[in-house]
Design a protein around this motif. Sequence first.
Motif, short mmCIF file in Angstrom:
data_model
loop_
_atom_site.label_atom_id
_atom_site.label_comp_id
_atom_site.label_asym_id
_atom_site.label_seq_id
_atom_site.Cartn_x
_atom_site.Cartn_y
_atom_site.Cartn_z
N ILE A 238 41.71 41.76 37.75
CA ILE A 238 41.03 40.66 38.42
C ILE A 238 39.55 40.79 38.08
CG2 ILE A 238 40.61 39.49 40.61
CD1 ILE A 238 43.53 39.48 39.69
N ALA A 239 39.16 40.05 37.05
CA ALA A 239 37.90 40.31 36.34
C ALA A 239 36.75 39.47 36.89
CB ALA A 239 38.10 40.03 34.85
N VAL A 240 36.36 39.72 38.14
CA VAL A 240 35.30 38.93 38.75
C VAL A 240 33.94 39.22 38.14
CG1 VAL A 240 36.53 38.66 40.94
CG2 VAL A 240 35.03 40.63 40.61
N GLU A 241 33.86 40.28 37.33
CA GLU A 241 32.59 40.62 36.69
C GLU A 241 32.29 39.78 35.45
OE1 GLU A 241 35.58 42.79 34.26
OE2 GLU A 241 35.32 42.36 36.40
N GLN A 242 33.26 39.03 34.97
CA GLN A 242 33.11 38.32 33.69
C GLN A 242 32.54 36.92 33.91
OE1 GLN A 242 36.62 38.70 31.21
NE2 GLN A 242 36.79 40.88 31.67
N VAL A 243 31.33 36.87 34.43
CA VAL A 243 30.72 35.59 34.78
C VAL A 243 30.11 34.88 33.58
CG1 VAL A 243 30.26 36.31 37.15
CG2 VAL A 243 28.52 36.69 35.40
#
Length: 410
Positions: A48-53
């Motif tokens: 769950i890649a919430v860092e890939q903004v």
Amino acid sequence: MIRSAIVVGDGVVALNVALALQKRGTQVTIVAPDAPWRGASWGNAGHIAVEQVAPLASLSTIASVPTRLFSRGGALALPARAIGWWLPFTLRLLRASTPARFARGKAALSAMLATAIPAWQRVLAEAGMPELLRVDGHYVVWETPATAARGRAAWLAADTGTATVRNATGEELARLRTLTGVPLAGAIRFEGSGQITDTGALGEALAKRFSAAGGARVYDRARSVIERDGGVRVTLDEAAPLDADVVVVAAGAASAPLVAPLGLRAPLIAERGYHIEGDPGDWPADQPPVVFEDRAMIVTRFAQRLRAASIVEFAAVATPADPRKWARLRAHVAALGLPLREPVAPWMGARPTLPDYLPAIGRRGAVAYAFGHQHLGLTLSATGGEALAALLHGETPAYDLAPFDLARFG
């Protein structure tokens, strides 16, 4: 109120749209072939890649292409036989990578990603399986001092949205070094990102919830979508046509031909990913995902298996898989000494990707759509389903959906 809806597709995006519509009292029918758990929804790294903004449509991505090519040891494959697919896409990607468009895309993606984990927590609580989401971050590691210095500096200076990043502690680095047979020169830990602990179990839980809420399934392939009499009709390959108040096209890489006759342009490409997985051996069950950045490979422990995933291959959906990609993954696993035990199973699936690396989420009349999530389909599916269902029922979504409307492609 929308009384009835047809959702075309049964991947993680489609299932979340269906569940969100059911919560609002809509009777939902899913239309999809009977081939579950093989698509990109289930073959990914579970991250769950919430860092890939930052959208991958950027000048920095373009500048890095020569060093990332598969032919030079990297993970980016541009097969010569598929030039008719990836060259037009690349030209559109170049146009989408201007600083102004990148900034707008990043703002839109950041707002959506900020809602991703809370949305998954709601969905999984309602499905009775909250344990399928673990929010304990992930690691990025490097094998040489030079790459560690560059990579660490880049990540520590980057915007990572709701996630934070720090240097790995001595204890964490020591544990990481027990996982591999090669020396590690450095590591960082992300906090606030997450992992689905078992993608197969996730699919089963969402499907069970859908059926328990009265959802219907038609195991067939949608042939066309036709607006008629204030509603919509979906024709099928074999069964009789289906009618509803609205249709949601959420068929991943197969979505573009369904919306094209309606005047909705979706320049999708199949961005194919590969993985190998097997018995996890002594890889700890509680180990967060580990990105071996020098090899562009992420390794994730699921319930009963260990998965190594990599490769960005631009080609047609139906192009046969390239065994060299699995061989490259096996070589990385062997070189690192990872405990991936036989029998090792290969997989390949197509990520649906648009040139600006933003999803397509929106509505035109009785036709709605949710596809094109590229590497973030698993991450964004729960919040995207909630937002689209809100839009269809005349509610205000949690974030602005205008940047994701297909009108941006003319």
